[in-house]
Design an enzyme around this catalytic site. Structure first.
Site, PDB file in Angstrom:
ATOM      1  CG  LEU A 174      -3.242  -5.870   1.006  1.00 13.40           C
ATOM      2  CD1 LEU A 174      -2.033  -6.728   0.658  1.00 13.40           C
ATOM      3  CD2 LEU A 174      -3.956  -5.433  -0.261  1.00 13.40           C
ATOM      4  CG  ASP A 175      -9.208  -4.234   5.169  1.00 11.39           C
ATOM      5  OD1 ASP A 175      -9.269  -4.457   3.955  1.00 11.39           O
ATOM      6  OD2 ASP A 175      -9.684  -3.225   5.713  1.00 11.39           O
ATOM      7  CB  THR A 176      -8.716 -10.619   2.989  1.00  9.25           C
ATOM      8  OG1 THR A 176      -7.334 -10.892   3.258  1.00  9.25           O
ATOM      9  CG2 THR A 176      -8.824  -9.928   1.649  1.00  9.25           C
ATOM     10  CB  VAL A 177     -11.375 -12.049   7.537  1.00 13.18           C
ATOM     11  CG1 VAL A 177     -11.662 -10.576   7.748  1.00 13.18           C
ATOM     12  CG2 VAL A 177     -12.504 -12.718   6.749  1.00 13.18           C
ATOM     13  CB  SER A 194     -10.971 -11.828   0.098  1.00 12.72           C
ATOM     14  OG  SER A 194     -10.463 -10.651  -0.474  1.00 12.72           O
TER      15      SER A 194
END
Length: 344
Positions: A174-177, A194
């Protein structure tokens, strides 16, 4: 003088090195901005733009694609000094959604012509038009689609066609920042960006754009807290997790213990969430006292991993951490909470 902390989402990471290089760069550049007199919200925005520009993250360029193969980005940012919050969602032609969210945040400080109240959240075409009016260059949607995002889309669509049920597919990172920052005046800021979950429905809004769910920052007298979250957006929205964490930390003796308590009682065991589910979530937290110039940097997650980095003005280089659950089989059901003290 200040501190910047960033994350690249909670999930199961294959190549940590990509995130290490990226996170350390974001911290370094944002800290340089603080050292030059920039504010916490300046540093927060700058760090996230660097994360958004990478093909390795699910934000800005490289965002996950919707079910009908479109890009729909979202971002939110909050400034403790002004208490303003700004967000955008369902944006398909803005390279750095966090910069658009920042513009919306700044506009909160004064009324529009004829006494009109400025918006907190803008979506779709309205958000794009506002971006254009405020000097943000628009791009084509194709310019935001990375090779990784395209391959991910093709993979999950093929699995959907094969199994016909999303819950039979192991969802990837879930590589949002996100980023949090504190400046020389003790003000804090928090932000997140995201592209949303893989194969999301068009028009879906996640926690990054929702007030109190994706990020929160506040300063009460000498006490500052900033939080940004990552994970299952719908669950983070229902629990308003970022705000819950921040408010609970304002009145506690041990931030680490309190964060663990909040994650368990108001997320994993929340009566607001559906029973018998796996709840994937994570957060970064700054808890700071400007009278003593001391505070705690905390992080927590229920996913297998959470990649983060931090840098203060006193540090020569950024520190990268790949935090992981002791037992990966407990992902979604157990939280790990860690932290370090710091001084400015």
């Amino acid at each position: 003088m200040g501190l910047v902390v960033v994350h690249t989402g909670a999930g199961n990471f294959v190549n940590e090195e990509n995130y290490k290089v990226l996170c350390k760069k974001a911290c370094r550049v944002a800290t340089e901005l603080l050292d030059a007199g920039g504010s916490a919200v300046d540093a927060c925005e700058k760090a996230i733009t660097i994360l958004e520009d990478s093909c390795h993250t699910n934000a800005g360029f490289g965002s996950n694609l919707t079910w009908d193969r479109k890009v729909e980005c979202e971002a939110g940012i909050m400034d403790s000094k002004s208490t303003n919050f700004g967000a955008c969602t369902c944006v398909s032609n803005v390279k750095n959604p966090i910069s658009l969210a920042r513009k919306i945040c700044d506009k909160q400080s004064s009324l529009f012509h004829f006494g009109r109240i400025p918006p907190i959240l803008l979506s779709s075409d309205g958000a794009s038009e506002f971006a254009k009016e405020t000097g943000i260059t628009l791009v084509t949607m194709d310019q935001l689609i990375s090779k990784k995002a395209s391959n991910t889309y093709n993979y999950y669509r093929s699995k959907i066609n094969e199994f016909e049920r999303m819950n039979l597919i192991e969802v990837g990172p879930l590589d949002t920042v996100g980023a949090i920052a504190i400046d020389n005046d003790g003000n804090v800021a928090a932000g997140c960006s995201s592209g949303g979950i893989v194969l999301k429905l068009s028009g879906r809004v996640g926690q990054a754009a929702c007030y109190g769910a994706g990020c929160w920052s506040q300063k009460v007298d000498n006490h500052s807290t900033a939080v940004c979250t990552t994970g299952n957006g719908e669950y983070l929205i229902k629990t308003l997790l970022a705000r819950e964490i921040s408010c609970e930390l304002l009145n506690c003796d041990c931030p680490t213990t309190k964060l663990n308590q909040v994650f368990n009682e108001k997320f994993l065991k929340s009566p607001l969430l559906p029973p018998s589910q796996e709840y994937y979530g994570g957060c970064l937290v700054i808890d700071y006292n400007s009278d003593t110039n001391r505070g705690d940097l905390l992080w927590a997650h229920t996913t297998k991993m959470l990649c983060l980095a931090y840098k203060s003005s006193k540090m020569k280089t950024s520190k990268f951490i790949a935090s992981s659950l002791p037992d990966p089989n407990q992902a979604g059901n157990k939280v790990i909470v860690s932290g370090i003290p710091f001084s400015l």
